[in-house]
Design an enzyme around this catalytic site. Structure first.
Site, PDB file in Angstrom:
ATOM      1  N   ASP A   1      10.073   5.378 -18.104  1.00 41.97           N
ATOM      2  CA  ASP A   1       8.364   5.297 -17.749  1.00 41.97           C
ATOM      3  C   ASP A   1       8.085   6.561 -17.435  1.00 41.97           C
ATOM      4  OD1 ASP A   1       6.312   3.974 -17.740  1.00 41.97           O
ATOM      5  OD2 ASP A   1       6.460   3.100 -15.726  1.00 41.97           O
TER       6      ASP A   1
ATOM      7  N   GLU B   1       0.863  -1.405   0.157  1.00 44.18           N
ATOM      8  CA  GLU B   1       0.187  -0.019   0.094  1.00 44.18           C
ATOM      9  C   GLU B   1       0.797   1.302  -0.047  1.00 44.18           C
ATOM     10  OE1 GLU B   1      -2.023  -1.087   3.703  1.00 44.18           O
ATOM     11  OE2 GLU B   1      -3.688  -1.761   2.473  1.00 44.18           O
TER      12      GLU B   1
END
Ligand code: ACK
Length: 718
Positions: A481, A369
């Site tokens: 990216d 998370e």
């Protein structure tokens, strides 16, 4: 109080027979006998020889409290509060015990005499001490004990407070041994020993040499090995050599000066394999950077490993005169470290988990998370942070890959690169803590705020991203990216490049798809050469940057909409490009098209992109001319090199359209190199430019008038 002459009762004493009165036993003492001259201390209470009998018995203090450590490379400042109980005495002092411990803190040895304490190790009257000359990357435990005048009388084990610290990086210590290997007429071969305290992995050595008494003109060469052959020297001449080592923490101090003299007759030189990376000749007041092409080639061999980074990229830097001078840091691939956990501690601060308060989950990453929370470091104000966690049950490789992002991020320090606060590796969950970016990722942020920003605000965000990318490309880091989803935005609309990693980069990107060659690539953002044969360079990052520009100007629209990846590859290969976003200034669209040049060498460098965007921000009129809405291809790709959108890409193109192409050179030479500058041209200017025929002047002035109208008409907030 008893009266004079009386024999003292139990619980009373009279220290001197000449005293008039008996006195009550002082606190923590007693006597059960009559006529006592002294009261006995209770168990665990003591009286020093020079304590008066009337003084209360005292005991050793309890341990000091709230110790705080502040590490700065290889020194640490320890601060603490006085003990809760001083034992009834005012002579409390402190002492520090230093122990060097294994990683698991199970085995510890005394630090010994190599460590210094400022002001001192024992007898400290104040509640702080500085400990210096610790080893880099080492775990230490410091025990701080409070003592008073009766501590040594007490059999009770000493009470102390302890704190564990891990030192971080330090520059290597100076090299102390340099030996000559071979000497010839024009050559000196040297070898040397690694510094006693490398304090990290030595990336290279810098060898400075000059003719004796001629220090104002010296030469610097570099070697990755502990030996070098220095050639091009004068015969029978004394040269002075000084060598220093560099780790990721920077350069250590130079060694002392070593003198060697070239021989009068030619002797065969030693092994020539250790060639210097670059030669830098420095003369007082003038720096001459001499790059010898032969040396450049060897630079690729001698440079420290930048695995997965493109060697050609490195060469290009040198060709461009972009020489990495000492002090300019270069990105180091964490995979070049034998022990990746060392890399993370080289570049990232260890944070004690107790300093972090996790508040809420804000998203999901590949490894676990992502949360928001607060960080309260000792001696600093609490501030908001983002926390990436590593989910339980991870493998060693996952842990390494997860932390490699921190090892990379920790090497960067730029306002448009997400800032790493530190890592938690000593407790679970393993965490990466970064600055908190209130507006989250750029793509989502733009979609939520469709049409709400002015062009200048959007260009400001793009400028930030370009500046961050310029920094990364200067560091030799290729992102691979770059996409709006990997840019974060803070509350001041500052955009920062994020999402660093190596193998991981493309693994966790939902946009990344497997190519026929097996690699996983975010097709829509990636340059054709990187898709086709994995040629990832800063130039391919520039292509991706062009796509980010398009995403920004279209408020988070998906590049190439719902076309399939295969169709995107085919269309781009055939020369088609994304059309201009709605209400996009011509100049910005032109820049996008430049970033999407098939030939990667024709694409602008990030340096140029920053400079172009800066000019646009300084001269907002350049952003007023929008690509004509009626001619903008809706959701259709446009053929590259044929904008056909009612706007001109260059002054030359505009003049050609007027059949006045013969004046292109005159315009360019007079500094009218862009259309927004052309809109300011007057008839007088035109004459100066060299347009002398009245008919031509009229035709050109009419067209300039039209350009001006277009500019004024498009003065609407976007
Ligand atoms: O669009 P978001 O709110 O911004 O959702 C994603 C999510 O975590 C998963 O990556 C958010 N995020 C990541 N890093 C940060 C950060 N440093 N500050 C604020 N939000 C972050 C991202």
């Amino acid at each position: 109080m008893q009266t004079q002459g009386e024999v003292c009762q139990p619980g009373f004493f009279k220290a001197s027979p000449y005293s008039r009165y008996c006195s009550k036993c002082p606190p923590y003492s007693y006597t059960y006998d009559k006529g006592s001259a002294l009261c006995q201390c209770l168990d665990n209470y003591f009286r020093r020889d020079n304590d008066p009998p009337s003084m209360a018995c005292t005991r050793p203090p309890t341990a000091p409290q709230n110790v705080i450590s502040n590490i700065n490379n290889t020194s640490v400042i320890l601060d603490w509060s006085p003990p809760a109980d001083a034992g009834g005495r005012k002579d409390v002092m402190y002492l520090v015990v230093c122990k060097r411990c294994s990683v698991d803190l199970i085995e510890c040895d005394e630090c010994g005499s190599g460590v210094r304490y400022i002001p001192q190790e024992t007898g400290l009257k104040n509640t702080s001490v500085m400990v210096v000359d610790l080893l880099a990357h080492t775990n230490y435990t410091f025990e701080i004990e409070a003592v008073n005048g009766v501590s040594e009388l007490s059999p009770i084990p000493r009470q102390f407070v302890s704190v564990n610290v891990t030192t971080n990086q330090a520059a290597p210590s100076p090299i102390s041994v340099v030996k000559k290997k071979k000497i010839a007429k024009n050559t000196i071969s040297l070898t040397w020993e690694e510094p006693n305290r490398p304090n990290g992995i030595i990336l290279e050595y810098e060898i400075k040499y000059f003719e004796k008494d001629q220090e104002i003109s010296y030469t610097i060469i570099k070697s990755k090995e502990t030996e070098i052959v220095v050639d091009g020297l004068k015969p029978t001449t004394v040269y002075i050599f000084q060598i220093r080592a560099r780790t990721a923490a920077g350069y250590g101090g130079y060694s002392r000066k070593f003198e060697f003299e070239t021989s009068p007759v030619s002797l065969p030189a030693g092994d020539q394999s250790q060639m210097p990376i670059i030669g830098v000749s420095v003369t007082v007041g003038m720096i001459l950077v001499a790059v010898v092409s032969g040396l450049l080639l060897s630079g690729r061999r001698c440079g420290y490993s930048k695995a997965k980074q493109d060697p050609e990229e490195e060469k290009m830097h040198f060709h461009n005169g972009h020489i990495k001078l000492p002090g300019i840091r270069t990105y180091i691939d964490p995979h070049t470290y034998e022990d990746p956990s060392q890399a993370v501690h080289e570049f990232a601060k260890e944070i004690d988990a107790s300093c972090i308060t996790i508040e809420r989950v804000i998203g999901a990453g590949e490894f676990g998370e992502v949360c928001s929370g607060r960080l309260k470091l000792p001696g600093k104000r609490e501030f908001p942070v983002a926390i990436k966690t590593l989910k339980v049950g991870y493998t060693d490789k996952q842990r390494r890959d997860f932390l490699s992002e921190a090892s990379i991020m920790g090497q960067f320090d730029h306002p448009n690169i997400i800032h790493l606060e530190g890592v938690v590796t000593k407790s679970k969950p393993v965490m990466i803590v970064t600055e908190y970016m209130e507006n989250g990722s750029l793509d989502t942020f733009l979609k939520k705020n469709d049409g709400k920003f002015t062009v200048i605000q959007l260009v400001g965000m793009l400028r930030g991203i370009a500046s961050g990318m310029r920094y990364l490309s200067d560091m030799g880091y290729v992102h691979r990216d770059l996409a709006a989803r990997n840019i974060l935005v803070n509350s001041n609309l500052v955009s920062k490049v994020s999402d660093f990693g190596l193998s991981r980069v493309l693994e966790d990107d939902p946009e990344a798809a497997y190519t026929t060659k097996g690699g996983k690539i975010p097709i829509r953002w990636t340059a054709p050469e990187a898709i086709a044969y994995r040629k990832f360079t800063s130039a391919s990052d520039v292509w991706s940057y062009g796509i980010v520009m398009w995403e920004v100007m279209s408020y988070g629209e998906r590049p190439y909409w719902e076309m399939t990846n295969q169709d995107v590859i085919k269309a781009v290969d055939e020369g088609y490009r994304l059309p201009t976003p709605m209400d996009c200034p011509v100049t910005l669209y032109q820049l996008m098209l430049d970033c999407w040049q098939k030939d990667r060498n024709s694409r602008p460098k990030f340096e140029e992109i920053v400079s172009i965007l800066d000019k646009m921000i300084r001269n907002p009129c350049s952003l007023k001319m929008l690509v004509n809405a009626s001619t903008r291809g809706s959701n259709l790709l446009v053929e590259h090199n044929t904008m056909g959108l009612g706007a001109y890409r260059s002054v030359g193109e505009w003049l050609e359209s007027l059949k006045m192409g013969q004046y292109t050179e005159n315009f360019n030479e007079s500094g009218y190199t862009s259309l927004d500058v052309v809109t300011k041209v007057t008839l007088e200017d035109l004459k100066r430019i060299g347009v002398c025929l009245a008919g031509h002047q009229k035709k050109i002035m009419n067209s300039i008038q039209e350009l001006r109208v277009q500019c004024v008409n498009s003065m609407m907030p976007v």
